[in-house]
Design a protein around this motif. Structure first.
Motif, PDB file in Angstrom:
ATOM      1  N   TYR A  35      87.334 -20.327  65.315  1.00 25.12           N
ATOM      2  CA  TYR A  35      88.075 -19.106  65.619  1.00 25.12           C
ATOM      3  C   TYR A  35      88.690 -18.561  64.335  1.00 25.12           C
ATOM      4  CZ  TYR A  35      87.894 -20.374  70.582  1.00 25.12           C
ATOM      5  OH  TYR A  35      87.464 -20.684  71.857  1.00 25.12           O
ATOM      6  N   GLN A  37      91.933 -16.076  63.093  1.00 27.77           N
ATOM      7  CA  GLN A  37      93.166 -15.402  63.490  1.00 27.77           C
ATOM      8  C   GLN A  37      93.665 -14.573  62.311  1.00 27.77           C
ATOM      9  OE1 GLN A  37      96.498 -17.974  64.440  1.00 27.77           O
ATOM     10  NE2 GLN A  37      97.445 -16.448  65.755  1.00 27.77           N
ATOM     11  N   GLY A  40      99.326 -11.956  62.244  1.00 30.74           N
ATOM     12  CA  GLY A  40      99.966 -11.229  63.330  1.00 30.74           C
ATOM     13  C   GLY A  40      99.109 -11.072  64.572  1.00 30.74           C
ATOM     14  N   GLY A  41      97.905 -11.581  64.535  1.00 31.44           N
ATOM     15  CA  GLY A  41      96.991 -11.413  65.662  1.00 31.44           C
ATOM     16  C   GLY A  41      96.775 -12.684  66.451  1.00 31.44           C
ATOM     17  N   HIS A  42      95.809 -12.643  67.337  1.00 29.85           N
ATOM     18  CA  HIS A  42      95.479 -13.801  68.144  1.00 29.85           C
ATOM     19  C   HIS A  42      94.121 -14.349  67.723  1.00 29.85           C
ATOM     20  CE1 HIS A  42      93.722 -10.309  70.224  1.00 29.85           C
ATOM     21  NE2 HIS A  42      92.765 -11.138  70.584  1.00 29.85           N
ATOM     22  N   PRO A  43      93.865 -15.624  68.004  1.00 27.96           N
ATOM     23  CA  PRO A  43      92.574 -16.206  67.618  1.00 27.96           C
ATOM     24  C   PRO A  43      91.419 -15.513  68.328  1.00 27.96           C
ATOM     25  CG  PRO A  43      94.168 -17.915  68.131  1.00 27.96           C
ATOM     26  CD  PRO A  43      94.768 -16.625  68.592  1.00 27.96           C
ATOM     27  N   PHE A  45      87.224 -15.832  68.918  1.00 27.14           N
ATOM     28  CA  PHE A  45      86.093 -16.760  68.877  1.00 27.14           C
ATOM     29  C   PHE A  45      85.046 -16.260  67.890  1.00 27.14           C
ATOM     30  CE2 PHE A  45      83.191 -19.829  70.642  1.00 27.14           C
ATOM     31  CZ  PHE A  45      81.945 -19.217  70.626  1.00 27.14           C
ATOM     32  N   PHE A  88      90.377 -21.615  62.382  1.00 31.83           N
ATOM     33  CA  PHE A  88      90.603 -22.833  63.154  1.00 31.83           C
ATOM     34  C   PHE A  88      89.285 -23.371  63.682  1.00 31.83           C
ATOM     35  CE2 PHE A  88      95.158 -22.874  63.493  1.00 31.83           C
ATOM     36  CZ  PHE A  88      95.557 -21.551  63.478  1.00 31.83           C
ATOM     37  N   PHE A  99      92.747 -27.873  69.049  1.00 37.41           N
ATOM     38  CA  PHE A  99      92.709 -27.026  67.869  1.00 37.41           C
ATOM     39  C   PHE A  99      92.958 -27.854  66.615  1.00 37.41           C
ATOM     40  CE2 PHE A  99      92.518 -22.414  68.493  1.00 37.41           C
ATOM     41  CZ  PHE A  99      92.347 -22.373  69.862  1.00 37.41           C
ATOM     42  N   GLY A 100      92.221 -27.523  65.574  1.00 43.28           N
ATOM     43  CA  GLY A 100      92.475 -28.088  64.271  1.00 43.28           C
ATOM     44  C   GLY A 100      93.728 -27.483  63.666  1.00 43.28           C
TER      45      GLY A 100
END
Lengths: 109, 113
Positions: A35, A37, A40-43, A45, A88, A99-100
């Motif tokens: 993933y 990120q 300020g954002g979201h992960p 895919f 990630f 998650f790593g």
């Protein structure tokens, strides 16, 4: 419990340089996901690898799953400023995703 | 197509106040649902996951609880917030069955003061 470590934690490169992040699991995995990120954002895919030794490419990104299915890598060729973010890996087993620790990539001109 | 909604985007709450964060998914049925927390500059910590209505699994002991009152609704709550509850909270969904690709909401930045 399962541990998923990524190295390096942080890397700062100049635009055009290559970048690699490595992911290592303490246990054998069913699959590995990656993933991205943005700050300020979201992960979001990127890809999933399932087979031992699998290699997949997405434009400048190359993903690899280790033969023993315990490690993986993401390589970016000729980085661009749009590659900035945290990458990630996510280790998948039959019952859960872990998650790593993530690798933060900074790219400057 | 499937979408996931999470709100609010930002929240500032005093210590000791209650919390309720809501997440809803559209366009799919019987999804796996997840709540993650991310401290600044850190990785994602799984807090809760759910494979069905009323079925909640907690990954870490904490001051928070989760509920799934409807198939596509996942709520994160606290009766009394602590300073250490501050962070970026992310809801995610995945297809039912063996854990696979996750789709994340846009997140809630919670600051407890």
């Amino acid at each position: 419990g399962q541990q998923v470590m990524q190295i390096p934690q942080y890397q700062h490169v100049q635009e055009g340089e290559d970048f690699t992040t490595y992911c290592n699991s303490s246990t054998t995995l069913s699959n590995i996901q990656w993933y991205k990120q943005r700050p300020g954002g979201h992960p979001v895919f990127l890809i999933q690898l399932v087979k031992s030794g699998e290699v997949k490419k997405q434009k400048r990104l190359t993903f690899q799953f280790g033969e023993a299915k315990k490690n993986s890598s993401l390589h970016i060729t000729a980085t661009q400023t749009t590659d900035v973010g945290t990458y990630f890996c996510v280790a998948g087993t039959a019952s859960k995703l872990t998650f790593g620790t993530g690798t933060r990539l900074q790219v400057t001109l | 197509s499937q979408t996931i909604h999470q709100w609010p985007a930002t929240l500032v709450q005093p210590v000791g106040s209650p919390l309720s964060l809501e997440c809803t998914v559209e366009g799919t049925s019987n999804p796996n649902l997840y709540w993650y927390r991310q401290a600044a500059g850190r990785g994602l910590q799984l807090l809760f996951y759910s494979i069905g209505i009323g079925q909640i699994s907690s990954e870490v002991p904490q001051n928070l609880s989760a509920s799934r009152p409807q198939d596509r609704q996942f709520i994160l709550s606290s009766k009394k917030l602590l300073l250490s509850d501050s962070g970026f909270y992310l809801c995610a969904w995945g297809r039912n069955g063996t854990p696979g690709k996750l789709f994340f909401g846009s997140g809630t930045q919670l600051s407890v003061l």
